[in-house]
Design an enzyme around this catalytic site. Structure first.
Site, short mmCIF file in Angstrom:
data_model
loop_
_atom_site.label_atom_id
_atom_site.label_comp_id
_atom_site.label_asym_id
_atom_site.label_seq_id
_atom_site.Cartn_x
_atom_site.Cartn_y
_atom_site.Cartn_z
N HIS A 141 0.84 -1.14 0.04
CA HIS A 141 0.02 -0.03 0.03
C HIS A 141 1.03 1.22 -0.23
O HIS A 141 1.93 1.23 0.94
CB HIS A 141 -0.85 -0.09 1.05
CG HIS A 141 -1.76 1.15 1.16
ND1 HIS A 141 -2.94 1.27 0.36
CD2 HIS A 141 -1.76 2.34 2.07
CE1 HIS A 141 -3.49 2.32 0.63
NE2 HIS A 141 -2.82 3.08 1.68
N ASP B 47 -6.58 -2.79 3.88
CA ASP B 47 -5.53 -2.34 4.48
C ASP B 47 -5.31 -2.56 6.03
O ASP B 47 -4.79 -1.60 6.57
CB ASP B 47 -5.31 -0.94 3.98
CG ASP B 47 -5.52 -0.96 2.57
OD1 ASP B 47 -5.82 0.36 2.09
OD2 ASP B 47 -4.99 -1.70 1.83
C1 GRF Z 1 1.09 1.07 -6.81
O1 GRF Z 1 1.32 2.55 -6.35
C2 GRF Z 1 0.72 0.49 -5.54
O2 GRF Z 1 1.22 0.82 -4.39
C3 GRF Z 1 -0.63 0.67 -5.39
O3 GRF Z 1 -1.08 0.61 -6.87
C4 GRF Z 1 0.32 0.79 -7.62
C5 GRF Z 1 0.57 -0.31 -8.52
O4 GRF Z 1 1.56 0.09 -9.57
N1 GRF Z 1 -1.39 -0.53 -4.78
P1 GRF Z 1 2.14 -0.97 -10.28
O5 GRF Z 1 0.60 -1.60 -11.06
O6 GRF Z 1 2.75 -1.89 -9.43
O7 GRF Z 1 2.92 -0.20 -11.22
#
Ligand code: GRF
Length: 210
Positions: free
Chosen positions: A110, A151
């Site tokens: 998260h 979360d």
């Molecule tokens: C990331 O910022 C993650 O923290 C959130 O969604 C985004 C996913 O990015 N849960 P990616 O698909 O890994 O580039």
């Protein structure tokens, strides 16, 4: 060897960080057995294909009821025979049946320091917009076990990132990914793969060398 299934929804930069970490030895004793996306257009699927990792789309749009989707998602994960399920930007609510079947075997990344800026409605840029609105000086990312809440599972690792004057939500999102997410998610997987975590009274600790 820890078998890991990664669930994605978007660009897959966290998935890429995991794949790179397995290749460069940051993650040991681990095999990525598959990638599942709810979004057939997710670039994360392209990243899996590039590494010849089994990948598929299980989309709620392909099912008449949420229950049928939930069952299909659980079947897809079970078919991979994963020991650990990693949510890497997965934006779909995990079915309770799956959480029960994989108790303390599902982890999520998260993009905030939980308990700040988390829970329903806090995802993607919204997290960083809220942090900038509040004027906090430190943000970061959290890896946690997934339970029935949003979360709310036990925190495994966190990493802080400084907010700087002029940061926009987009800049902050990128900094949190580069400086925190892409570092602590692989590290958490490696700790689990090498049995380095213990849970005491619901809190997660890294085992100290005896
Ligand atoms: C990331 O910022 C993650 O923290 C959130 O969604 C985004 C996913 O990015 N849960 P990616 O698909 O890994 O580039």
């Amino acid at each position: 060897m820890l078998k890991v299934a990664v669930l994605v929804s978007g660009g897959g930069t966290n998935l890429q960080a995991i794949l790179d970490a397995v290749d460069n030895g940051t993650i040991t004793n681990t095999e990525i057995v598959g990638v599942i996306s709810n979004n057939r257009n997710a670039y994360a699927l392209e990243r899996a294909k590039a590494k010849c990792i089994p990948n598929l789309c299980v989309s709620p749009k392909d099912f008449t009821t949420r229950e049928e989707f939930n069952d299909a998602l659980l079947r897809a994960v079970n078919d991979m025979q994963a020991d650990l399920v990693v949510l890497a930007g997965f934006l779909v609510v995990i079915p309770e049946k799956m959480i029960a079947s994989y108790r303390n075997r599902i982890i999520n990344i998260h993009p905030s320091l939980i308990p700040s800026f988390c829970g329903t409605g806090f995802y993607g840029l919204k997290v960083h917009e809220a942090a900038l609105d509040k004027g906090v000086k430190i943000v970061g990312a959290t890896v946690h076990f997934v339970d029935e809440g949003t979360d709310t599972g036990a925190i495994i690792m966190q990493k802080p990132v400084a907010v700087e004057k002029g940061d926009t939500p987009e800049i902050l999102q990128r900094k949190v990914m580069e400086q925190a997410e892409w570092m602590i998610l692989p590290k958490a997987i490696d700790l689990i793969a090498n049995d380095k975590l213990e849970i005491i009274d619901g809190k997660v600790w890294i085992k100290t060398e005896a």
